[in-house]
Design a protein around this motif. Structure first.
Motif, short mmCIF file in Angstrom:
data_model
loop_
_atom_site.label_atom_id
_atom_site.label_comp_id
_atom_site.label_asym_id
_atom_site.label_seq_id
_atom_site.Cartn_x
_atom_site.Cartn_y
_atom_site.Cartn_z
N MET A 207 67.68 -13.73 -1.41
CA MET A 207 68.29 -13.52 -0.01
C MET A 207 67.46 -13.42 1.08
O MET A 207 66.35 -12.40 0.73
CB MET A 207 69.14 -12.02 -0.45
N GLU A 208 67.70 -13.64 2.29
CA GLU A 208 66.94 -13.41 3.27
C GLU A 208 67.37 -12.34 4.27
O GLU A 208 68.83 -12.32 4.15
CB GLU A 208 66.62 -14.82 4.10
N LEU A 209 66.58 -11.77 5.01
CA LEU A 209 67.12 -10.61 5.87
C LEU A 209 67.66 -11.31 6.95
O LEU A 209 67.34 -12.38 7.38
CB LEU A 209 65.89 -9.78 6.32
N SER A 210 68.55 -10.74 7.68
CA SER A 210 69.27 -11.34 8.68
C SER A 210 68.51 -11.47 9.87
O SER A 210 67.25 -10.66 10.03
CB SER A 210 70.44 -10.26 9.21
N LYS A 211 68.50 -12.25 10.84
CA LYS A 211 67.78 -12.34 11.86
C LYS A 211 67.73 -11.19 12.88
O LYS A 211 66.59 -10.97 13.19
CB LYS A 211 68.16 -13.88 12.63
N LYS A 212 68.80 -10.69 12.97
CA LYS A 212 68.64 -9.33 13.82
C LYS A 212 67.87 -8.47 13.06
O LYS A 212 67.27 -7.62 13.87
CB LYS A 212 70.16 -8.76 14.03
N LEU A 213 67.90 -8.13 11.83
CA LEU A 213 67.27 -7.27 11.35
C LEU A 213 65.89 -7.30 11.27
O LEU A 213 64.81 -6.50 11.52
CB LEU A 213 67.51 -6.91 9.65
N ILE A 214 65.48 -8.75 11.10
CA ILE A 214 64.08 -8.97 11.26
C ILE A 214 63.40 -8.82 12.68
O ILE A 214 62.36 -8.05 12.98
CB ILE A 214 63.71 -10.72 10.86
N GLU A 215 64.20 -9.02 13.67
CA GLU A 215 63.95 -8.80 14.89
C GLU A 215 63.91 -7.21 15.32
O GLU A 215 62.74 -6.94 16.00
CB GLU A 215 65.02 -9.19 15.96
N GLN A 216 64.57 -6.42 14.62
CA GLN A 216 64.60 -4.80 14.79
C GLN A 216 63.50 -4.31 14.12
O GLN A 216 62.68 -3.52 14.69
CB GLN A 216 65.88 -4.21 13.90
N ILE A 217 63.02 -4.76 13.03
CA ILE A 217 61.84 -4.33 12.06
C ILE A 217 60.75 -4.70 13.01
O ILE A 217 59.71 -3.87 13.03
CB ILE A 217 61.86 -4.91 10.70
N GLN A 218 60.39 -6.00 13.50
CA GLN A 218 59.30 -6.45 14.37
C GLN A 218 58.94 -5.69 15.47
O GLN A 218 58.13 -5.30 15.87
CB GLN A 218 59.36 -7.97 14.38
N LEU A 219 59.95 -5.36 16.35
CA LEU A 219 60.16 -4.20 17.52
C LEU A 219 59.76 -3.02 16.97
O LEU A 219 58.80 -2.56 17.74
CB LEU A 219 61.61 -4.46 18.04
#
Length: 156
Positions: free
Chosen positions: A1-13
């Motif tokens: 399972m991969e993290l959602s694109k939105k979650l990845i962006e939130q974590i990076q931010l």
């Protein structure tokens, strides 16, 4: 399972606000738990990948702190404090009451998936013992009657 694109962006931010990527683990765990409810192994690995840190660093924090759920929880997660001030004010009686009322043992979830009962070392309400948390809400100065009222409200 991969993290959602939105979650990845939130974590990076979020990670941009910290001096190093390791410092962003706890907020990343919080974001992931809000998204997926349960921080199972694949989610934890995904966080490590996004932050570009060793997986063990993420696993250590996720399994150490009781605010992170690595197992599925009921709609209402009841966390009863069992530290000395709460024990001195009869938290053990409240634990038995909750187990009897919900027909589960500590660490279990009701058949309808509504309640999970856990005991925790401390929730920081020593001066208002006995205390428990239900999800993010604190309940203090408790007795069996008050806990019963709280459960009745949640069952409405």
């Amino acid at each position: 399972m991969e993290l959602s694109k939105k979650l990845i962006e939130q974590i990076q931010l979020v990670a941009e606000n910290y001096p190093n990527r390791r410092s962003a683990i706890m907020p990343a765990l919080y974001l992931a738990q809000n998204r997926y409810d349960c921080l199972h192994g694949e989610v934890l690995k995904g966080i490590a990948n996004v932050l570009e840190i060793p997986e063990i660093w993420v696993f250590e924090l996720a399994t150490f702190y009781t605010m992170y759920n690595t197992e599925p929880m009921g709609k209402y997660h009841i966390q009863l404090c069992t530290n000395i001030p709460c024990q001195l004010r009869k938290a053990d009686i409240l634990k038995r009451f909750l187990e009897d009322r919900l027909h589960i043992k500590t660490g279990e979830t009701t058949l309808d998936g509504k309640f999970t009962l856990s005991t925790v070392e401390c929730i920081g309400s020593c001066d208002k013992a006995p205390a428990l948390m239900i999800n993010q809400d604190y309940h203090e100065h408790l007795d069996e009657n008050r806990v019963g009222e709280i459960l009745d409200q949640l069952n409405e």
